[in-house]
Design an enzyme around this catalytic site. Structure first.
Site, PDB file in Angstrom:
ATOM      1  N   GLU A 340       1.205   0.258  -6.673  1.00 61.69           N
ATOM      2  CA  GLU A 340       0.261   0.269  -7.798  1.00 61.69           C
ATOM      3  C   GLU A 340      -0.938   1.190  -7.600  1.00 61.69           C
ATOM      4  O   GLU A 340      -2.075   0.823  -7.911  1.00 61.69           O
ATOM      5  CB  GLU A 340      -0.231  -1.162  -8.059  1.00 61.69           C
ATOM      6  CG  GLU A 340       0.886  -2.099  -8.447  1.00 61.69           C
ATOM      7  CD  GLU A 340       0.419  -3.520  -8.661  1.00 61.69           C
ATOM      8  OE1 GLU A 340       0.686  -4.057  -9.750  1.00 61.69           O
ATOM      9  OE2 GLU A 340      -0.194  -4.105  -7.742  1.00 61.69           O
TER      10      GLU A 340
HETATM   11  C1  ACM Z   1       3.155  -5.952  -5.835  1.00 63.30           C
HETATM   12  O1  ACM Z   1       3.470  -7.047  -6.354  1.00 63.30           O
HETATM   13  N1  ACM Z   1       2.138  -5.254  -6.307  1.00 63.30           N
HETATM   14  C2  ACM Z   1       3.909  -5.425  -4.711  1.00 63.30           C
END
Ligand code: ACM
Length: 525
Positions: A340
């Site tokens: 992310e």
């Molecule tokens: C995640 O759940 N951001 C790996």
């Protein structure tokens, strides 16, 4: 007359069955989780008493302690081979049992637990513990006779605990290790850093933990592990055949570090409105010239923070953190996060991951990252953890990386069971117990087959999880279903498992687990 005889036979069979309720004799009818590879029942019983002698070829005091705690007996310990009692036997000729397998032979007068490696003795004794049913004061403790042969399907059977969004004590982590290892999981991945908290002491950058660890989601007091605490967790885990995999999440999910050192802060950081720290201001991050550190963060937004290669301190920070973590981690893996990174430019993201990979390798470890690392120059030296994007996960496999399967719609333990669950999130899905059990790692993602897969891991993110009871409520019983997916042979079915899980209730109660009583299961208590 014939009818009378028939009725008499039925009557006798019923009495025998009733008598046997307190003394089960069918080993195959037990409720062992994970389900063993093979069980051959021989229909008699072994009687466990305070006089039972336990013999071991090696010292395994923890195993004997667990047997004593469960039965209330104090056993006599001896060495040497057994003609009666219980024998734990490491057998260098038992190659067929592999590095984690075991054979448990229960006869009326003796029990022999054989393994090629000590981990097999540990796993066989967990099976034995599940076979010992609670006895009331005047009942005997009996174990049905037969032979269990058992070994794992996947090498990697893990759970992840997020100690950043909320901090958990060393004692809480040890309790979690006790529980996952009882269900034959062998990896605990610790998510040690995130925007909300830096939870591991780094001696060359002390303010990371001393300031970056002072809060958590919602603004509690947070905390961090000293390196001595961390080593204590690692040693406790190792004694239960659990490898600790530490994660430092970079280049995003990094605000706790940006809050600790202005030298790491990127002036572009756009702070979310939802969780500005409002606690006491007596501790501050270290100002670097004119560059202020960010504020601490107590919200739950993701993907807005990033390290920056334009800051001269950044690579020194990365190298120091990875070096210190490698020094205190005996296991072969370091997890660098990589998920992310929404505000990291793609070019820069790739340069970061390539650099992490080099530094992790230079420190003698293997790099693991979330599946987004597939965008960088990874190869068979890296391991990618699948959570959301099948494309990224398949790309990682195509580049030669081994894959850990953690599909968020199936095994994210922080997802609510349904819309009424008191804690948890639901951005991936509501996940009832049958949903989290009913999937096959080897067919889940197109392009990822059995040979790419290292194993399975169930992450527990802790935005809404504040204490041990919360951990157990979300993890159990879903975690033990994931343990079974990792350990037991293919061909599992929910219909068979749900009955075994229901019959397993008294064992969960004996372990003192605060588990969710799913309406999908008939709990037998
Ligand atoms: C995640 O759940 N951001 C790996």
């Amino acid at each position: 007359m014939k009818n009378l005889r028939f009725l008499f036979l039925i009557f006798t069979a019923c009495i025998v069955a009733a008598c046997k309720q307190g003394e089960p004799t069918n080993l195959a009818a037990g409720s062992i989780i994970p389900k063993p590879v093979s069980i051959t029942a021989t229909g008699k019983v072994f009687e466990l008493t305070a006089g039972t002698v336990i013999r071991t070829t090696h010292a395994w005091p923890a195993l004997v302690d667990s047997l004593e705690a469960l039965t209330g007996f104090t056993f006599k310990l001896e060495t040497g081979s057994a003609t009666s009692g219980i024998l734990f036997e490491l057998d260098s000729a038992a190659n067929e049992l592999g590095s984690e397998g075991y054979e448990l032979t229960i006869e009326p007068k003796k029990i022999v637990l054989r393994a090629h490696h000590a981990a097999g003795i540990f796993y066989g004794s967990q099976t034995l513990l599940q076979l010992i049913k609670p006895a009331s004061a005047n009942q005997k403790v009996t174990i049905p006779t037969g032979v269990i042969k058992d070994f794992p399907n996947y090498a990697w059977r893990g759970s992840m605990l997020d100690v950043s969004r909320h901090f958990f004590s060393v004692a809480d982590v040890k309790r979690y290790i006790d529980l996952i290892s009882h269900y034959k999981m062998n990896v605990l991945h610790l998510h040690l850093t995130d925007d909300q908290g830096w939870r591991i002491e780094i001696k060359s950058w002390p303010n990371l933990a001393q300031h970056g660890g002072t809060t958590q989601v919602g603004g509690g007091k947070g905390g961090f592990y000293t390196q001595a605490h961390y080593k204590e967790i690692v040693a406790y885990a190792a004694a239960r055949y659990v490898t600790i995999v530490p994660e430092i999440d970079m280049p995003s999910h990094i605000n706790a570090a940006l809050a600790a050192y202005g030298s790491l802060n990127n002036s572009d950081t756009k702070f979310p409105k939802d969780g500005m720290y409002t606690g006491p201001a007596e501790t501050r991050g270290i100002v670097d010239g004119k560059i202020k550190p960010t504020n601490l963060y107590t919200g739950i937004e993701v993907g807005w923070s990033t390290l920056s290669l334009s800051k001269p301190a950044t690579l020194q920070f990365v190298n120091d953190v990875i070096r210190e973590l490698a020094e205190i981690t005996p296991g072969p893996y370091l997890h660098i996060g990589g998920d992310e990174a929404h505000v990291t430019k793609k070019e820069e993201y790739i340069r970061f991951i390539n650099h992490f990979s080099e530094i992790v390798k230079a420190n003698g470890k293997q790099m693991i990252g979330w599946e987004e690392i597939a965008q960088a120059a990874i190869d068979s030296n890296s391991i990618a953890q699948h959570w959301a994007s099948e494309e990224h996960a398949a790309e990682a496999a195509a580049k030669g990386a081994r894959i850990i399967m953690s599909p968020s719609k199936k095994v994210y333990l922080d997802m609510q069971y349904d819309s009424t669950t008191r804690i948890g999130l639901h951005w991936a899905a509501y996940i009832e117990v049958d949903e989290s059990y009913n999937w096959d790692p080897a067919t889940r993602v197109k392009g990822i087959t059995r040979q790419h897969i290292l194993g399975v891991e169930a992450p527990l993110w802790s935005e809404t999880v504040t204490n041990r009871a919360d951990i157990e409520y979300l993890a159990f019983p879903r975690l033990i279903g994931v343990a079974e997916i990792g350990w037991s042979p293919d061909g599992r079915t929910w219909d068979e498992y749900r009955v075994r899980l229901g019959n397993h209730t008294s064992h969960l109660n004996r372990l003192g687990v605060n588990f969710y009583r799913s309406p999908k299961v008939d709990w037998m208590d």
